[in-house]
Design a protein around this motif. Structure first.
Motif, PDB file in Angstrom:
ATOM      1  N   GLY A   1       0.821  -1.209   0.000  1.00 36.75           N
ATOM      2  CA  GLY A   1       0.000   0.000   0.000  1.00 36.75           C
ATOM      3  C   GLY A   1       0.855   1.259   0.000  1.00 36.75           C
ATOM      4  O   GLY A   1       0.604   2.202  -0.762  1.00 36.75           O
ATOM      5  N   ALA A   2       1.887   1.275   0.843  1.00 42.02           N
ATOM      6  CA  ALA A   2       2.794   2.437   0.890  1.00 42.02           C
ATOM      7  C   ALA A   2       3.505   2.609  -0.447  1.00 42.02           C
ATOM      8  O   ALA A   2       3.692   3.738  -0.923  1.00 42.02           O
ATOM      9  N   GLY A   3       3.873   1.495  -1.072  1.00 40.57           N
ATOM     10  CA  GLY A   3       4.524   1.572  -2.388  1.00 40.57           C
ATOM     11  C   GLY A   3       3.604   2.171  -3.441  1.00 40.57           C
ATOM     12  O   GLY A   3       4.031   2.999  -4.256  1.00 40.57           O
ATOM     13  N   LEU A   4       2.335   1.785  -3.408  1.00 45.49           N
ATOM     14  CA  LEU A   4       1.372   2.345  -4.362  1.00 45.49           C
ATOM     15  C   LEU A   4       1.151   3.834  -4.112  1.00 45.49           C
ATOM     16  O   LEU A   4       1.070   4.622  -5.060  1.00 45.49           O
ATOM     17  N   PHE A   5       1.078   4.216  -2.843  1.00 39.42           N
ATOM     18  CA  PHE A   5       0.972   5.643  -2.527  1.00 39.42           C
ATOM     19  C   PHE A   5       2.201   6.395  -3.034  1.00 39.42           C
ATOM     20  O   PHE A   5       2.081   7.495  -3.589  1.00 39.42           O
ATOM     21  N   ALA A   6       3.382   5.819  -2.838  1.00 40.61           N
ATOM     22  CA  ALA A   6       4.614   6.468  -3.295  1.00 40.61           C
ATOM     23  C   ALA A   6       4.590   6.653  -4.812  1.00 40.61           C
ATOM     24  O   ALA A   6       4.967   7.720  -5.317  1.00 40.61           O
ATOM     25  N   VAL A   7       4.142   5.645  -5.533  1.00 42.86           N
ATOM     26  CA  VAL A   7       4.028   5.771  -6.995  1.00 42.86           C
ATOM     27  C   VAL A   7       3.036   6.892  -7.333  1.00 42.86           C
ATOM     28  O   VAL A   7       3.280   7.697  -8.227  1.00 42.86           O
TER      29      VAL A   7
END
Length: 182
Positions: free
Chosen positions: A46-52
């Motif tokens: 989830g954090a990775g998707l937010f970062a993207v």
């Protein structure tokens, strides 16, 4: 995300010209929505998707004004205190170095996005840049509250503040498209 999609449709229907900014911003909103869904299932994904999503926001802001060194300075003013808080405040329990590094990388990305929004507004004070700044600042604050809510044993107020600023952040960013002039 839906507000952004509706407003993108309006921009396409009623204005002609360059659509890089609104399309890229909408992609950021889509990744934020996906991050929101997956954050509860798998935090790192989830954090990775937010970062993207934040990378797409940053990119969309660069379509409004080219990247400049002042963007790095503004971002560093946000990033340095963020990293100091993540690494030095003793109330956080990341459960290991990996999660702490995920939070630091995420802080780099979101600080870059907010720094660019600040720089854009300083350079050109208009409604679009103001909305982008407000949305980006609310998003940053929301994620800062999430950091406390997830990794510190603190009051539930942090969770409430996280959600109370997260949704307005996305709504403001979605509505910013209405003020885009090509």
């Amino acid at each position: 995300m839906l507000i952004g999609a509706i407003n993108l449709f309006y921009v396409i229907k009623n204005k002609s010209g360059n659509l890089k900014f609104p399309i890229t911003l909408l992609i950021g909103l889509v990744f934020a929505m996906l991050g929101d869904i997956l954050l509860e299932i798998e935090f790192i994904v989830g954090a990775g998707l937010f970062a993207v999503g934040h990378v797409f926001y940053f990119s969309s802001y660069c379509f409004l004004q080219r990247f400049k060194i002042s963007n790095i300075i503004a971002s560093a003013c946000i990033l340095i205190p963020s990293i100091l808080i993540i690494t030095l405040v003793p109330i956080f329990d990341f459960g290991g170095v990996l999660m702490q590094m995920v939070c630091i990388v995420y802080a780099v990305v979101i600080s870059g996005m907010l720094g660019k929004a600040i720089s854009n507004f300083i350079k050109e004070k208009n409604t679009l840049n103001l909305l982008i700044l407000i949305g980006s600042a609310l998003f940053f604050f929301s994620d800062f509250m999430l950091l406390f809510n997830v990794f510190a044993d603190v009051s539930r107020v942090f969770g409430v503040l996280c959600l109370a600023t997260y949704y307005p952040a996305n709504i403001v960013l979605g509505f910013s498209l209405l003020h885009y002039k090509k």
